[in-house]
Motif scaffolding. Structure first.
Motif, PDB file in Angstrom:
ATOM      1  N   UNK A 121      42.252  15.889 -30.662  1.00 17.19           N
ATOM      2  CA  UNK A 121      42.078  16.588 -29.375  1.00 17.19           C
ATOM      3  C   UNK A 121      42.180  18.107 -29.557  1.00 17.19           C
ATOM      4  N   UNK A 122      41.312  18.832 -28.825  1.00 20.29           N
ATOM      5  CA  UNK A 122      41.394  20.292 -28.830  1.00 20.29           C
ATOM      6  C   UNK A 122      42.570  20.708 -27.950  1.00 20.29           C
ATOM      7  N   UNK A 123      43.074  21.915 -28.181  1.00 21.03           N
ATOM      8  CA  UNK A 123      44.224  22.385 -27.409  1.00 21.03           C
ATOM      9  C   UNK A 123      44.000  22.355 -25.896  1.00 21.03           C
ATOM     10  N   UNK A 167      53.906  12.431 -33.558  1.00 22.10           N
ATOM     11  CA  UNK A 167      54.700  11.798 -34.621  1.00 22.10           C
ATOM     12  C   UNK A 167      54.407  10.300 -34.690  1.00 22.10           C
ATOM     13  N   UNK A 168      54.179   9.700 -33.510  1.00 17.08           N
ATOM     14  CA  UNK A 168      53.886   8.262 -33.472  1.00 17.08           C
ATOM     15  C   UNK A 168      52.412   7.974 -33.764  1.00 17.08           C
ATOM     16  N   UNK A 169      51.631   9.041 -34.010  1.00 16.38           N
ATOM     17  CA  UNK A 169      50.213   8.886 -34.339  1.00 16.38           C
ATOM     18  C   UNK A 169      49.365   8.442 -33.159  1.00 16.38           C
ATOM     19  N   UNK A 170      49.793   8.797 -31.960  1.00 15.41           N
ATOM     20  CA  UNK A 170      49.046   8.393 -30.762  1.00 15.41           C
ATOM     21  C   UNK A 170      48.296   9.582 -30.182  1.00 15.41           C
ATOM     22  N   UNK A 171      47.155   9.276 -29.589  1.00 17.90           N
ATOM     23  CA  UNK A 171      46.351  10.300 -28.930  1.00 17.90           C
ATOM     24  C   UNK A 171      47.114  10.793 -27.702  1.00 17.90           C
ATOM     25  N   UNK A 172      46.951  12.089 -27.388  1.00 18.03           N
ATOM     26  CA  UNK A 172      47.705  12.624 -26.249  1.00 18.03           C
ATOM     27  C   UNK A 172      46.936  12.377 -24.950  1.00 18.03           C
ATOM     28  N   UNK A 173      47.337  11.301 -24.278  1.00 12.69           N
ATOM     29  CA  UNK A 173      46.758  10.964 -22.969  1.00 12.69           C
ATOM     30  C   UNK A 173      47.913  10.625 -22.035  1.00 12.69           C
ATOM     31  N   UNK A 174      47.648  10.688 -20.733  1.00 14.95           N
ATOM     32  CA  UNK A 174      48.715  10.376 -19.773  1.00 14.95           C
ATOM     33  C   UNK A 174      49.159   8.915 -19.929  1.00 14.95           C
ATOM     34  N   UNK A 175      48.181   8.032 -20.192  1.00 16.41           N
ATOM     35  CA  UNK A 175      48.508   6.605 -20.374  1.00 16.41           C
ATOM     36  C   UNK A 175      49.449   6.423 -21.564  1.00 16.41           C
ATOM     37  N   UNK A 176      49.156   7.113 -22.669  1.00 19.05           N
ATOM     38  CA  UNK A 176      50.007   6.977 -23.857  1.00 19.05           C
ATOM     39  C   UNK A 176      51.394   7.558 -23.629  1.00 19.05           C
ATOM     40  N   UNK A 177      51.477   8.639 -22.850  1.00 20.08           N
ATOM     41  CA  UNK A 177      52.790   9.208 -22.547  1.00 20.08           C
ATOM     42  C   UNK A 177      53.628   8.138 -21.841  1.00 20.08           C
ATOM     43  N   UNK A 178      53.029   7.494 -20.847  1.00 19.01           N
ATOM     44  CA  UNK A 178      53.781   6.496 -20.074  1.00 19.01           C
ATOM     45  C   UNK A 178      54.105   5.257 -20.895  1.00 19.01           C
ATOM     46  N   UNK A 179      53.168   4.924 -21.803  1.00 16.91           N
ATOM     47  CA  UNK A 179      53.334   3.696 -22.586  1.00 16.91           C
ATOM     48  C   UNK A 179      54.308   3.877 -23.754  1.00 16.91           C
ATOM     49  N   UNK A 180      54.181   4.993 -24.480  1.00 14.77           N
ATOM     50  CA  UNK A 180      54.923   5.106 -25.742  1.00 14.77           C
ATOM     51  C   UNK A 180      56.179   5.976 -25.690  1.00 14.77           C
ATOM     52  N   UNK A 181      56.329   6.792 -24.646  1.00 11.85           N
ATOM     53  CA  UNK A 181      57.531   7.630 -24.609  1.00 11.85           C
ATOM     54  C   UNK A 181      58.530   6.999 -23.635  1.00 11.85           C
ATOM     55  N   UNK A 182      59.558   6.415 -24.219  1.00  7.96           N
ATOM     56  CA  UNK A 182      60.543   5.683 -23.401  1.00  7.96           C
ATOM     57  C   UNK A 182      61.589   6.597 -22.791  1.00  7.96           C
ATOM     58  N   UNK A 183      61.717   7.803 -23.371  1.00  4.07           N
ATOM     59  CA  UNK A 183      62.844   8.640 -22.929  1.00  4.07           C
ATOM     60  C   UNK A 183      62.395   9.929 -22.244  1.00  4.07           C
ATOM     61  N   UNK A 222      57.481  15.932 -25.627  1.00  5.22           N
ATOM     62  CA  UNK A 222      56.659  14.731 -25.387  1.00  5.22           C
ATOM     63  C   UNK A 222      55.433  14.731 -26.296  1.00  5.22           C
ATOM     64  N   UNK A 223      54.732  15.863 -26.369  1.00  2.00           N
ATOM     65  CA  UNK A 223      53.519  15.903 -27.202  1.00  2.00           C
ATOM     66  C   UNK A 223      53.880  15.752 -28.680  1.00  2.00           C
ATOM     67  N   UNK A 224      55.015  16.377 -29.073  1.00  2.00           N
ATOM     68  CA  UNK A 224      55.437  16.268 -30.475  1.00  2.00           C
ATOM     69  C   UNK A 224      55.734  14.813 -30.840  1.00  2.00           C
ATOM     70  N   UNK A 225      56.413  14.108 -29.932  1.00  2.00           N
ATOM     71  CA  UNK A 225      56.787  12.710 -30.211  1.00  2.00           C
ATOM     72  C   UNK A 225      55.545  11.817 -30.284  1.00  2.00           C
ATOM     73  N   UNK A 226      54.578  12.065 -29.381  1.00  2.00           N
ATOM     74  CA  UNK A 226      53.340  11.259 -29.417  1.00  2.00           C
ATOM     75  C   UNK A 226      52.591  11.487 -30.730  1.00  2.00           C
TER      76      UNK A 226
END
Ligand code: 0O2
Length: 213
Positions: free
Chosen positions: A1-3, A66-82, A60-64
């Protein structure tokens, strides 16, 4: 993803931040009610204090990433528990399990994950109890079940974890071996201290009971 894309995602994420902020309030209130009731019934506070925070956008973006996930709102909700994080600091180890039991037995709380790092401390010596729960947030037109991470630990465990966290970040994960070893020794001392303090407290309680206090 571009900035610019990341910026768009984070703008979109801001719209759902309200949910996580509300979930923090719900969980804090539940914990405060339990503490107040406990004090009334047992003349004793299981909770020393409660801290809560929303994870920063950057974190949040750093953790996503690190987990090798694309930065999307869905992934934030799905993969970031904290995103919503509550930390409960107790005096004694049995208080931790008391609070866990009281929280997980509430009807509107859905438990997604539990990690007992007291029963199974991490290799570095980290001890705490982690719960990932979902709590319903009632909006004007819908109910959204929202994730919260609850970390429960004693004052002594918290003291250790805050120093270890600072050192870990200072060395960006490459902490020298001798410092790791010293931290592990401190973690063992913390566990020893917690058990000693508990024993003293139980001794005092039994004396007070004998005296009919
Ligand atoms: P930060 O900077 O505190 O936000 P997951 O969150 O499930 O993707 P993990 O590692 O499986 O990742 O979850 P875990 O073990 O439950 O850890 C979640 C949080 O617990 C961490 O968040 C820390 O706050 C804390 N924690 C876990 N292990 C340690 C440890 O060894 N030392 C210290 N001081 N804290 C720890 P973050 O996002 O990793 O970090």
């Amino acid at each position: 993803l571009e900035l610019p894309d990341v910026q768009d995602v984070m703008l979109e994420y801001r719209k759902i931040k309200l949910l996580y902020r509300s979930a923090l309030k719900e969980i804090r209130t539940k914990l405060e009610i339990l503490n107040d009731e406990f004090r009334l019934v047992h003349q004793y506070n299981p909770i020393e204090h409660i801290e809560s925070r929303l994870k920063t956008d950057e974190s949040i973006t750093r953790k996503l990433m690190r987990k090798g996930k694309e930065i999307t709102v869905e992934n934030i909700q799905k993969y970031i528990d904290d995103i919503a994080g509550v930390r409960v600091i107790c005096s004694f180890t049995p208080d931790i399990y008391r609070i866990v039991d009281m929280i997980v037995s509430q009807d509107d709380i859905e438990v997604l994950k539990t990690k007992d790092y007291m029963l199974n401390p991490k290799i570095n010596g980290y001890r705490s109890y982690h719960l990932i729960v979902r709590v319903p947030i009632f909006l004007s037109d819908k109910v959204v079940r929202t994730k919260v991470e609850i970390q429960i630990r004693t004052v002594a465990m918290d003291f250790w974890a805050s120093l270890e966290h600072k050192i870990y970040y200072k060395y960006e994960g490459n902490t020298p071996e001798y410092i790791k070893q010293e931290l592990k020794e401190c973690a063992d001392l913390v566990a020893f201290l917690d058990s000693k303090m508990l024993a003293i407290n139980e001794e005092v309680r039994s004396i007070r009971k004998e005296n009919g206090e």
